[in-house]
Design an enzyme around this catalytic site. Structure first.
Site, PDB file in Angstrom:
ATOM      1  N   VAL A   1       0.910  -1.157  -0.120  1.00  0.00           N
ATOM      2  CA  VAL A   1      -0.001  -0.108   0.021  1.00  0.00           C
ATOM      3  C   VAL A   1       0.897   1.286  -0.030  1.00  0.00           C
ATOM      4  CG1 VAL A   1      -1.904  -1.144   1.075  1.00  0.00           C
ATOM      5  CG2 VAL A   1      -0.300  -0.213   2.604  1.00  0.00           C
TER       6      VAL A   1
ATOM      7  N   TYR B   1       4.656   6.952  14.169  1.00  0.00           N
ATOM      8  CA  TYR B   1       3.289   6.334  14.163  1.00  0.00           C
ATOM      9  C   TYR B   1       2.238   7.230  14.760  1.00  0.00           C
ATOM     10  CZ  TYR B   1      -0.417   3.276  15.517  1.00  0.00           C
ATOM     11  OH  TYR B   1      -1.802   2.469  15.869  1.00  0.00           O
TER      12      TYR B   1
END
Length: 280
Positions: free
Chosen positions: A67, A159
């Site tokens: 992705v 993150y």
């Protein structure tokens, strides 16, 4: 009456070979939806597609896709369009964290970029590629998998920053493409009981020497338990379906009450955030 159904609402679910993504795909197929699912390895996702197609009304098609690679993302969307004729639902689920980069001074540039690519850039690429198909179909629903880390300074550098950026991306999509019937929402989940999450808690115990890290995390949840993949899948199904037809640009916090009472002392204990940083 509007039903909690995905019949005639073909979907794409990324990162669906295991854990939360697999459960979302299963829930969508159970609700009668056709679903294209992907992972980096076709060998990982093909048996999932076969099992779910055999068990439910919806047809599940496996696709190999990194992705973070634009060409592979485009191929994923093309496959879904070839198989189903249209795409009306996108679940941007693929992502991941790096426990070694739990605070800023332990996060190197390469790790930071990798986290942003996987948790923000990939979701942008999928959204951008799906938008023309959704507009052509008369609208649709995007569900982006965020995290409570994107809402508060809990830890996991790279993150957390990516998950926070995801909120702005989703709101921009909602604001700009609502006129075409496209909705966009984020699910910011707390700790969900998956194999990878259990491994993360074990790693925390190994790093801190605390054999009760799991109990320490659990104590922060007013409901007294972690969430389940099924609960994330049910929330995703609601946002994907017409039952949520007037909800867009929102952030659904699915955390068992975690963010109502998370203490700084807990953050420092789990992530060793109170140590003095040094240049390396």
């Amino acid at each position: 009456m509007v039903e909690l159904s995905l019949r005639d609402r073909p979907a794409i679910v990324t990162g669906a070979s295991r854990g939360i993504g697999r459960e979302i795909a299963a829930r969508f197929a159970e609700a009668g939806g056709d679903v294209a699912i992907c992972s980096r390895s076709l060998d990982d996702v093909r048996p999932v597609a076969e099992e779910l197609t055999a068990a439910h009304d919806g047809r599940v098609v496996p696709v190999e896709c990194d992705v973070t690679a634009r060409d592979e993302v485009r191929s994923l969307v093309d496959t879904a369009l070839d198989e189903f004729g249209e795409v009306k639902v996108l679940v941007n689920n693929a992502g991941g964290s790096d426990e070694s980069a739990n605070v800023a001074h332990r996060c190197d540039e390469e790790t930071f970029e990798r986290m942003v690519d996987l948790n923000l850039k990939s979701q942008f690429l999928l959204s951008k590629e799906v938008l023309p198909a959704m507009v052509a179909a008369g609208g649709g629903s995007m569900v982006h998998m965020g995290s409570v880390n994107g809402l508060f300074g809990i830890g996991l550098s790279g993150y957390s920053e990516a998950k926070s950026g995801l909120l702005a991306m989703s709101r921009n999509i909602a604001a700009h493409y609502g006129q075409h019937g496209v909705r966009s929402n984020v699910i910011s989940a707390g700790t969900i009981e998956t194999a990878s999450r259990r491994e993360e808690m074990e790693n925390t115990e190994g790093r801190t020497g605390d054999s009760n890290a799991r109990e320490g995390w659990l104590d922060q949840y007013p409901l007294g338990r972690f969430g389940t993949p099924r609960e994330v899948a049910d929330t995703s199904l609601f946002l994907a379906s017409e039952l949520s037809s007037f909800i867009t640009g929102e952030n659904i916090v699915l955390d068992g009450g975690l963010t109502t009472s998370l203490s700084t002392s807990f953050i420092n204990e789990v992530y060793d955030a109170d140590e003095v940083p040094s240049r390396q």
